[in-house]
Scaffold this motif. Sequence first.
Motif, PDB file in Angstrom:
ATOM      1  N   PHE A 107       0.095  16.556  11.426  1.00  0.00           N
ATOM      2  CA  PHE A 107      -0.303  15.354  10.593  1.00  0.00           C
ATOM      3  C   PHE A 107       0.579  14.249  10.968  1.00  0.00           C
ATOM      4  O   PHE A 107       1.685  14.162  11.232  1.00  0.00           O
ATOM      5  N   TYR A 108      -0.008  13.262  10.476  1.00  0.00           N
ATOM      6  CA  TYR A 108       1.046  11.718  10.818  1.00  0.00           C
ATOM      7  C   TYR A 108       0.650  10.877  10.037  1.00  0.00           C
ATOM      8  O   TYR A 108      -0.221  11.349   9.050  1.00  0.00           O
ATOM      9  N   GLU A 109       1.295  10.767   8.058  1.00  0.00           N
ATOM     10  CA  GLU A 109       1.308  10.295   6.989  1.00  0.00           C
ATOM     11  C   GLU A 109       2.555   8.990   7.420  1.00  0.00           C
ATOM     12  O   GLU A 109       2.966   8.361   7.757  1.00  0.00           O
ATOM     13  N   VAL A 110       1.016   8.084   6.087  1.00  0.00           N
ATOM     14  CA  VAL A 110       1.426   6.376   5.939  1.00  0.00           C
ATOM     15  C   VAL A 110       0.591   6.101   4.694  1.00  0.00           C
ATOM     16  O   VAL A 110      -0.209   7.246   3.905  1.00  0.00           O
ATOM     17  N   GLU A 111       1.248   5.618   3.778  1.00  0.00           N
ATOM     18  CA  GLU A 111       1.134   4.444   2.768  1.00  0.00           C
ATOM     19  C   GLU A 111       0.921   3.986   2.766  1.00  0.00           C
ATOM     20  O   GLU A 111       1.075   2.318   3.192  1.00  0.00           O
ATOM     21  N   VAL A 112      -0.498   3.127   1.997  1.00  0.00           N
ATOM     22  CA  VAL A 112      -1.158   2.164   2.035  1.00  0.00           C
ATOM     23  C   VAL A 112      -1.846   1.359   0.240  1.00  0.00           C
ATOM     24  O   VAL A 112      -1.670   2.757  -0.614  1.00  0.00           O
ATOM     25  N   ALA A 113      -0.880   0.176  -0.665  1.00  0.00           N
ATOM     26  CA  ALA A 113      -0.902  -0.134  -1.446  1.00  0.00           C
ATOM     27  C   ALA A 113      -1.948  -0.747  -2.191  1.00  0.00           C
ATOM     28  O   ALA A 113      -2.253  -2.191  -1.357  1.00  0.00           O
ATOM     29  N   VAL A 114      -2.506  -0.817  -2.526  1.00  0.00           N
ATOM     30  CA  VAL A 114      -3.848  -1.866  -2.763  1.00  0.00           C
ATOM     31  C   VAL A 114      -3.027  -2.678  -4.052  1.00  0.00           C
ATOM     32  O   VAL A 114      -3.118  -2.165  -5.180  1.00  0.00           O
ATOM     33  N   LEU A 115      -3.341  -3.638  -3.489  1.00  0.00           N
ATOM     34  CA  LEU A 115      -2.995  -4.601  -5.086  1.00  0.00           C
ATOM     35  C   LEU A 115      -4.550  -5.874  -4.878  1.00  0.00           C
ATOM     36  O   LEU A 115      -5.361  -5.354  -4.571  1.00  0.00           O
ATOM     37  N   PRO A 116      -3.919  -6.415  -5.882  1.00  0.00           N
ATOM     38  CA  PRO A 116      -2.715  -6.991  -6.734  1.00  0.00           C
ATOM     39  C   PRO A 116      -2.401  -5.828  -8.245  1.00  0.00           C
ATOM     40  O   PRO A 116      -3.218  -4.612  -7.756  1.00  0.00           O
ATOM     41  N   ASP A 117      -1.496  -5.840  -8.895  1.00  0.00           N
ATOM     42  CA  ASP A 117      -1.214  -5.454  -9.751  1.00  0.00           C
ATOM     43  C   ASP A 117      -2.056  -4.902 -10.238  1.00  0.00           C
ATOM     44  O   ASP A 117      -2.118  -3.848 -10.974  1.00  0.00           O
ATOM     45  N   GLU A 118      -3.154  -5.784 -11.444  1.00  0.00           N
ATOM     46  CA  GLU A 118      -4.558  -5.402 -12.009  1.00  0.00           C
ATOM     47  C   GLU A 118      -4.559  -4.205 -11.178  1.00  0.00           C
ATOM     48  O   GLU A 118      -5.661  -3.354 -12.368  1.00  0.00           O
TER      49      GLU A 118
END
Length: 1017
Positions: A107-118
């Motif tokens: 496996f290859y793992e990454v993290e993605v942040a969904v913005l904005p804070d709302e």
Amino acid sequence: MDLLSGTYLLAVLLACIVFQSGAQEKNYTVREELPENVLIGNLLKDLNLTLHPDVPLSSPLQFKLVYKTGDVPLVRVEENTGEIFTTANRIDREKLCSGIFSENRCFYEVEVAVLPDEVFRLVKIRFLIEDINDNAPLFPSTVINISIPENTAINSRYSVPSAIDPDIGVNGIQHYELLKGQNVFGLDIIETPEGDKWPQLIVQQILDREQKDTYVMKIKVEDGGSPPRSSTAILQVTVTDVNDNRPVFKENDIEVSIPENAPVGTSVSQLHATDADLGSNAQIHFYFSNQISSLAKKLFAIDNATGLITIREPLDREESPVHKLTVLASDGSSTPSRATVTVNVTDINDNVPSIDTRYIINPVNGTVLLSEKAPLNTKIALITVMDKDADLNGKVTCFTDHDVPFRLKPVFDNQFLLETATFLDYESTREYAIKIVASDSGKPPLNQSAMLLIKIKDENDNAPVFTQPIIGLSIPENNAPGTQLTKISATDADSGRNAEISYILGSDAPPIFNLDRRTGILTAVRKLDREKQDRYSFTVLAKDNGMPPLQTNATVTVSVLDQNDNSPAFTHNEYNFYVPENLPMYGTVGLITVTDADSGENAAVTLSILNGRDNFIIDPLTGVIRPNITFDREQQGSYTFQVKAVDGGRLQRSSTAKVTINVVDVNDNRPVFVIPSSNYSYELVPTSSSPGSVVTKVFAVDNDTGMNAELRYSIIGGNSRGLFAIDQLTGNITLKEKVITSDHGLHRLVIKVNDLGQPESLYTIALVHLFVNETVTNSSYIQELVRRNMETPVGQNIGDGEITPQTNDYVKIIIAIIAGTMTVILVIFVTALVRCRQTPRHKVVQKNKQSGEWVSPNQENRQIKKKKKKKKRSPKSLLLNFVTIEESKPDDPGHEHINGTLDIPVELEEQTMGKYNWATTPTTFKPDSPDLAKHYKSASPQPTFQIKPETPVPPKKHHVIQELPLDNTFVVGCDSLSKCSSSSSDPYSVSECSCQGGFKTPGPIHTRQSQKLLPFE
């Protein structure tokens, strides 16, 4: 049932925790070695993300890939759309998951942040890397040696070293094949519980070492990819002497556990093997198979005699927790026995936890800048803690060391979100140094800490205010550079950088002013010039250093006071004028323009000429330059002088400019022949000359320049048979046709050279004598012929009637008969023609009584000849035609034209007027040229009339022919304008030609006066 229910409830609970924390997972499957920009998935669609219309967003929806600074991600995420693409960094499963041979574990793992804070959520993406068949199986060695005793029973099996293929599954090793087994050996494959395939060599016939002791074959290995990959190795079997028994291990499979901190030299396992043979056949040799990994060979050693396995280098469970050692025991003559030792490296709490900080808010120089208006739960960074140890030694807890307005919120295993827990206040605390601590559960526990710096930014909500909205200034011109004009000031109610004010000139401010950004001092960097600009109005800005900055503007007006500080200024430092050489005296050469930026008396400018030698005058007010001389480019081509301008100020200022007047050539010089050098010269043309050969050449020069000096040569007379041709550029005269008997004798060519000047070409005529014969046997006779030709009109061809000494009497008789006959016919025709036209001729005589006079080289001789001709022929009633070349100055000095006075009978006037256009101005001959016509006065009563020209008449120096001293004098007479032929249809033809050549002996040089006639003989 109870166990399943508990597991279900735990999964639901974990799912709820993950959902509430804004965390989510998504799995994708991707093949290795994909090219760049291959679409893998779309988070917006795959996560079913929908935006609620009632929830306002502080910024547009954004997908941000969260990774550690310095890492090279193997995928990229489009921030606006959430699409996932491959990058230029290729995905290599064998490199990414080395040592993993199960298809479901890479496996290859990454993290993605969904913005904005709302709408924030953290998505962990797991990419399952699919293997492709990009590696071929390879044997450990290209040559494999196996020893088999000669008494080996049929169907006995011997192990063959296995090949290695980094690929997995169907792309791994699937098949072995024996090539060229010679029916003595066969091959079988045994599959181990782990899925490995081991090849075994089977003896199919009785071996006899005395008959054949070596067998060489090939073994091929092939994987199951599409297309399959394969490789081969040479398998060499050596038949050894009888060795009844091979070694036997006491245990074929041994498993031991060794702590990873075991020192070097620690015993791992003691292997035991026995051999039923005696003597040297019972001596056992232990060694590792070449199938074990290079890491195992590096970490472990085996005693060849005792079979004791020891630690060669320090172990590291985190690097490899399990090592499989294949040990072979051989008695030296048979196939070795095999035993497998599995070494499990047990964990020791020897690794401190690691803290990996991946910023969601990008730091500046390692510090996160956070606005004091940041809302609650603002996500700052993703904290990942890891411990390579196992069990409790690898269980990590994470926390901050003291009370701060931030918290760590768990999202995934060993992953935490750092977010704001309370509202921030810049005035109370401007920055935070958060210490994050990670601790494992080992005995004793190991800790690791990391610092995260956060600075609170002050919000800029106040714009600067000027003390004066309009600032008026007055300053005299010619101030010293850097003179301070005023100091501008403003205030700002904010604090810190938000209260730091910078003063800036507006975009409309001229570069002559400078405003100190810090102090607000306004200066003039250069001296002001009222003549260029007497008033300035521009804006100044007061701008704070907030983000975003706020600014206010004010208006500054500067009035410049006048001083007398400008000298007169010419439009050019140097003036170049071009005038024709025939420009009349006091004509306009050009205009000098000068200005003075001052006003009033300081701007009153007068002009004068310096060192002009009175050749030119200038209007002191208008600047118009006029010549005080007449120009002659051949004498002087340019004039240079200075013009001075003086203003009317109390302290006068002046300036000068250079003026160059270039005299442009006018086509006022006729070409002058240089070759031939004499009228009496001649050239021998051998009768053997071939057509195209050069027989002589002419050469002329022109004192003009440019196109006015470009010359063209042509033959205009004396070439009635077309025997000769002339090159119009070089002047080379060539033989055009092959010489025949009738061509023998003296030929006189009338050569014309004209220039290509504008507006009208000028020309000169010369005579060239060519004597066509084999040799010159009597030069005095030829000179006599040349002399006679000089007395013959130019319009009459020479060469037809000249008889060489070699001409026979018969030719003379024939010519005499023909000449007599033609003379009788000609006399009868002329007599009839004269009588028919008597009445019109009297009118012509009366009309031109005052304007024409005949030219005769000798009046007495002419009267005698006329009497003789009257006896031989009918009375001479048709008069000779002459062209008189005259010179006069035209009204327009820029135009030149050669004009001729043509004396013809009035009956022919209508025909002539339509055909020729001649002017009436006499020509002034070139200095040093003899006057060929001054001895000739006509006693003929025949009047002349003049045909007026339609083009301007030429100025001075225009010659029709060139007249030279005795040794270079060209006789010009009776040219194409007055040809002597009784049978010609030319309206200028006469019954006989009475013009004779006249020669002037060298004498004083003089210039012909106006109205002097030049005869064409």
